[in-house]
Design an enzyme around this catalytic site. Structure first.
Site, mmCIF file in Angstrom:
data_model
loop_
_atom_site.group_PDB
_atom_site.id
_atom_site.type_symbol
_atom_site.label_atom_id
_atom_site.label_comp_id
_atom_site.label_asym_id
_atom_site.label_seq_id
_atom_site.Cartn_x
_atom_site.Cartn_y
_atom_site.Cartn_z
ATOM 1 N N ASN A 171 -10.740 2.206 2.885
ATOM 2 C CA ASN A 171 -10.380 2.014 1.477
ATOM 3 C C ASN A 171 -11.418 1.205 0.699
ATOM 4 O OD1 ASN A 171 -8.481 2.128 -0.807
ATOM 5 N ND2 ASN A 171 -8.382 -0.082 -0.481
ATOM 6 N N GLU A 211 0.843 -1.206 0.000
ATOM 7 C CA GLU A 211 0.000 0.000 0.000
ATOM 8 C C GLU A 211 0.873 1.248 0.000
ATOM 9 O OE1 GLU A 211 -3.113 -0.264 -0.639
ATOM 10 O OE2 GLU A 211 -2.918 -2.435 -0.481
HETATM 11 C C1 LIG Z 1 -11.460 6.672 -4.811
HETATM 12 C C2 LIG Z 1 -10.263 6.646 -3.883
HETATM 13 C C3 LIG Z 1 -9.749 7.844 -3.392
HETATM 14 C C4 LIG Z 1 -8.636 7.838 -2.545
HETATM 15 N N1 LIG Z 1 -8.136 9.041 -2.086
HETATM 16 C C5 LIG Z 1 -7.031 9.049 -1.300
HETATM 17 C C6 LIG Z 1 -6.474 10.279 -0.847
HETATM 18 O O1 LIG Z 1 -6.931 11.373 -1.198
HETATM 19 N N2 LIG Z 1 -5.399 10.227 -0.009
HETATM 20 C C7 LIG Z 1 -4.840 9.027 0.373
HETATM 21 O O2 LIG Z 1 -3.870 9.032 1.139
HETATM 22 N N3 LIG Z 1 -5.328 7.864 -0.076
HETATM 23 C C8 LIG Z 1 -6.402 7.822 -0.886
HETATM 24 N N4 LIG Z 1 -6.911 6.626 -1.311
HETATM 25 C C9 LIG Z 1 -6.191 5.379 -0.973
HETATM 26 C C10 LIG Z 1 -6.642 4.671 0.312
HETATM 27 O O3 LIG Z 1 -8.024 4.516 0.328
HETATM 28 C C11 LIG Z 1 -6.204 5.394 1.587
HETATM 29 O O4 LIG Z 1 -4.837 5.703 1.524
HETATM 30 C C12 LIG Z 1 -6.429 4.516 2.814
HETATM 31 O O5 LIG Z 1 -7.792 4.172 2.924
HETATM 32 C C13 LIG Z 1 -5.987 5.250 4.067
HETATM 33 O O6 LIG Z 1 -6.220 4.455 5.181
HETATM 34 P P1 LIG Z 1 -5.026 3.856 6.024
HETATM 35 O O7 LIG Z 1 -4.033 4.920 6.320
HETATM 36 O O8 LIG Z 1 -5.636 3.153 7.179
HETATM 37 O O9 LIG Z 1 -4.404 2.847 4.983
HETATM 38 P P2 LIG Z 1 -3.503 1.540 5.150
HETATM 39 O O10 LIG Z 1 -4.266 0.418 4.565
HETATM 40 O O11 LIG Z 1 -2.980 1.368 6.511
HETATM 41 O O12 LIG Z 1 -2.306 1.842 4.128
HETATM 42 C C14 LIG Z 1 -1.101 2.490 4.539
HETATM 43 C C15 LIG Z 1 -0.847 3.716 3.705
HETATM 44 O O13 LIG Z 1 -0.631 3.369 2.345
HETATM 45 C C16 LIG Z 1 -1.146 4.386 1.497
HETATM 46 N N5 LIG Z 1 -2.183 3.805 0.648
HETATM 47 C C17 LIG Z 1 -3.017 2.800 0.967
HETATM 48 N N6 LIG Z 1 -3.789 2.478 -0.087
HETATM 49 C C18 LIG Z 1 -3.440 3.307 -1.082
HETATM 50 C C19 LIG Z 1 -3.875 3.474 -2.427
HETATM 51 N N7 LIG Z 1 -4.819 2.691 -2.969
HETATM 52 N N8 LIG Z 1 -3.315 4.451 -3.168
HETATM 53 C C20 LIG Z 1 -2.346 5.230 -2.659
HETATM 54 N N9 LIG Z 1 -1.883 5.117 -1.396
HETATM 55 C C21 LIG Z 1 -2.421 4.165 -0.621
HETATM 56 C C22 LIG Z 1 -1.720 5.466 2.387
HETATM 57 O O14 LIG Z 1 -0.753 6.467 2.557
HETATM 58 C C23 LIG Z 1 -1.984 4.708 3.678
HETATM 59 O O15 LIG Z 1 -1.964 5.526 4.810
HETATM 60 C C24 LIG Z 1 -8.031 6.607 -2.181
HETATM 61 C C25 LIG Z 1 -8.559 5.414 -2.681
HETATM 62 C C26 LIG Z 1 -9.662 5.432 -3.523
HETATM 63 C C27 LIG Z 1 -10.206 4.132 -4.040
#
Ligand SMILES: Cc1cc2nc3c(=O)[nH]c(=O)nc-3n(C[C@H](O)[C@H](O)[C@H](O)COP(=O)(O)OP(=O)(O)OC[C@H]3O[C@@H](n4cnc5c(N)ncnc54)[C@H](O)[C@@H]3O)c2cc1C
Length: 497
Positions: free
Chosen positions: A363, A297
């Site tokens: 996500n 991720e």
């Molecule tokens: C339509 C859509 C819009 C999104 N908009 C954003 C946004 O504006 N900002 C954002 O940070 N993420 C975005 N994401 C990606 C992802 O949904 C979030 O990063 C994630 O839900 C954040 O939760 P977490 O920190 O618990 O993630 P975890 O699952 O713990 O992942 C760790 C880190 O990895 C990165 N990451 C995870 N998934 C993705 C991904 N698919 N793409 C890029 N980086 C990722 C993030 O920095 C996240 O904090 C988007 C995804 C979708 C489908």
């Protein structure tokens, strides 16, 4: 006014709101000369938030924005840390192209040091400031900080940027060395070179109210701020990493790190996260499947960063430009149902309400709600992208654009256009007990589990028992998924042929 303090460099913090493992500060330390650290609440960024279409206000007509509150708290924490060593954070409110040259001049500095930013507007801002200060013989130094590999550091064998994730990830992992993670480790310390200020010299942090933003404490109810908040969230997440792969898709479980806001504003470094996850002292051996899943991720994040940098047209167009020809549905009524969580599909409504209430969305729900807007309602992904950009605490141009184009199948390495999430089967699979739905759609909280994903199928007596009158307490589905699916396939086929 020139301040009579010996200072050679100004470090300008932007998306790197921390002292630990901060590449710009590290760079300043390596020069072994006195430096100061500043942060600007930039009107260029804040003004659109004050006037935005989806801006909400408090009772004093001040705009409620969790991100600005997050930054404000984090900046205060930084200032307190610097005060403990006799210095301070210089915080100003205004246009950075006016304020930065003036800070540099007032300290008589010869270097401006900051972390590289990759968004087109930020690149333009930095180029502009570079020109302004260079005309006064001040050097502009920018250093990599936000990511492990930037710009074109990871290229395919044919020296082109990757547009498919899996080979990018493979190359990223092959290229990673311990030096990439330890690049800011050196013997000298911040205390030694940072300029100390006499007590008579006070710098004030402009208040949120002064800048037009709400000071309601409730805005940060669900968010930990600053480096202390990031560290606490990381410690809470690390034991959960062993279940990440299996549990990450279930929104009721809170199995993901919620580090995204901290990565967005740099209250923790990406290197610290990778080190915490993979423990490089074990020489990258025995990395579990779960850790790899989480690391992937973090690599997705860098994948989309390099897509934005190398293909900046994605900001206003589809990555695959043939999809710009799609004829989208322009119904404002349907868009408003989606945005306010009143589509009649409980899982979609729960996701949108989580976003509206907390500024975060899991996500799996981001994927589902984005798919629903584009492939059930047939509404242009750019409208959804814009809404998320305003509402998400962790809004990041590259990840948000990448996520939306993935869901709408217009992006690089996107979901194939004919894969259309079914909101009912997805709901049953990822929220089997309906716990997540009940949390964010409380009007359904007494509904039997059997009907929680499809309240419109519940018999009258079941609805009565749960105290629900459909169309009064909760809407009937605003669209038939099977019909919408057929229309979407047609819509995409038209531009593909
Ligand atoms: C339509 C859509 C819009 C999104 N908009 C954003 C946004 O504006 N900002 C954002 O940070 N993420 C975005 N994401 C990606 C992802 O949904 C979030 O990063 C994630 O839900 C954040 O939760 P977490 O920190 O618990 O993630 P975890 O699952 O713990 O992942 C760790 C880190 O990895 C990165 N990451 C995870 N998934 C993705 C991904 N698919 N793409 C890029 N980086 C990722 C993030 O920095 C996240 O904090 C988007 C995804 C979708 C489908």
């Amino acid at each position: 006014m020139e301040l009579n303090l010996k200072c050679r460099s100004v470090v300008w913090l932007r998306r790197d709101l921390r002292l630990k493992d901060n590449s710009a500060i590290s760079k300043a330390i390596t020069f072994n000369e006195p430096f100061v650290i500043c942060f600007i609440f930039d009107k260029e960024i804040l003004n659109p938030l004050l006037r935005g279409q989806f801006a909400t206000k408090d009772s004093k007509s001040l705009v409620k924005d969790r991100r600005v509150s997050f930054i404000h708290n984090s900046v205060k924490e930084l200032d307190e840390s610097l005060k403990k060593i006799g210095s301070a954070l210089i915080v100003k409110f205004g246009y950075s192209h006016e304020i930065i040259p003036s800070i540099v001049k007032s300290f008589g500095a010869k270097k401006l040091i900051c972390a590289s930013d990759y968004e087109p507007d930020a690149i333009e801002r930095d180029n502009n400031i570079k020109k302004l200060i260079q005309s006064n013989d001040v050097e502009f130094i920018s250093v990599k900080d936000q990511c492990i590999f930037e710009k074109t550091e990871i290229l395919s064998k044919s020296k082109k940027p990757y547009t498919v994730f899996t080979p990018y990830k493979k190359a990223w992992l092959e290229q990673l060395t311990i030096n990439d993670l330890n690049k800011n480790k050196h013997k000298s310390t911040l205390e030694k070179n940072i300029v100390k200020f006499p007590n008579s010299l006070q710098f004030h942090i402009p208040s949120l109210k002064y800048m037009g933003f709400s000071e309601e404490a409730s805005l940060l109810r669900f968010i930990r701020t600053g480096s202390s908040g990031a560290a606490a969230s990381l410690q809470e997440f690390l034991p959960k990493i062993s279940f990440y792969k299996t549990e990450r898709d279930f929104p009721a479980l809170s199995a993901t790190s919620e580090m995204s806001i901290h990565l967005r504003f740099g209250t923790i470094s990406i290197r610290e996260l990778v080190i915490a996850a993979v423990k490089p002292e074990h020489n990258y051996k025995n990395i579990s499947e779960n850790t790899i899943a989480w690391l992937s991720e973090l690599i997705w994040r860098e994948f989309y960063m390099q897509i934005l940098f190398n293909f900046p047209h994605v900001i206003s167009r589809s990555f695959k430009i043939k999809y710009d020809l799609i004829e989208w549905n322009s119904s404002e009524t349907l868009f408003n149902c989606w945005a306010s969580g009143l589509t009649g599909y409980p899982i979609i409504d729960a996701g949108m309400r989580q976003l509206n209430e907390t500024g975060f969305m899991h996500n799996r729900l981001r994927m589902l709600t984005a798919s629903f807007l584009t492939k059930d309602y047939g509404i242009n992904w750019q409208l959804g992208e814009k809404y998320f950009a305003v509402k998400l605490n962790d809004f990041d141009l590259s990840a948000n654009n990448g996520g939306w184009q993935w869901a709408a199948s217009t992006g690089c390495d996107a979901q194939p256009y004919f894969r259309i999430f079914n909101p009912i089967t997805q709901s049953k699979k990822f929220d089997p007990e309906g716990e997540y739905i009940k949390k964010f759609v409380p009007e359904l909280k007494n509904l039997e589990k059997k009907y929680i994903h499809t309240p419109w199928l519940a018999p009258e007596n079941v609805l009565n028992k749960a105290g629900i009158k459909l169309s009064i307490d909760y809407p009937f589905p605003t669209i038939n998924h099977d019909d919408a699916r057929k229309k979407t396939l047609e819509r995409y086929k038209e531009v593909r042929s």
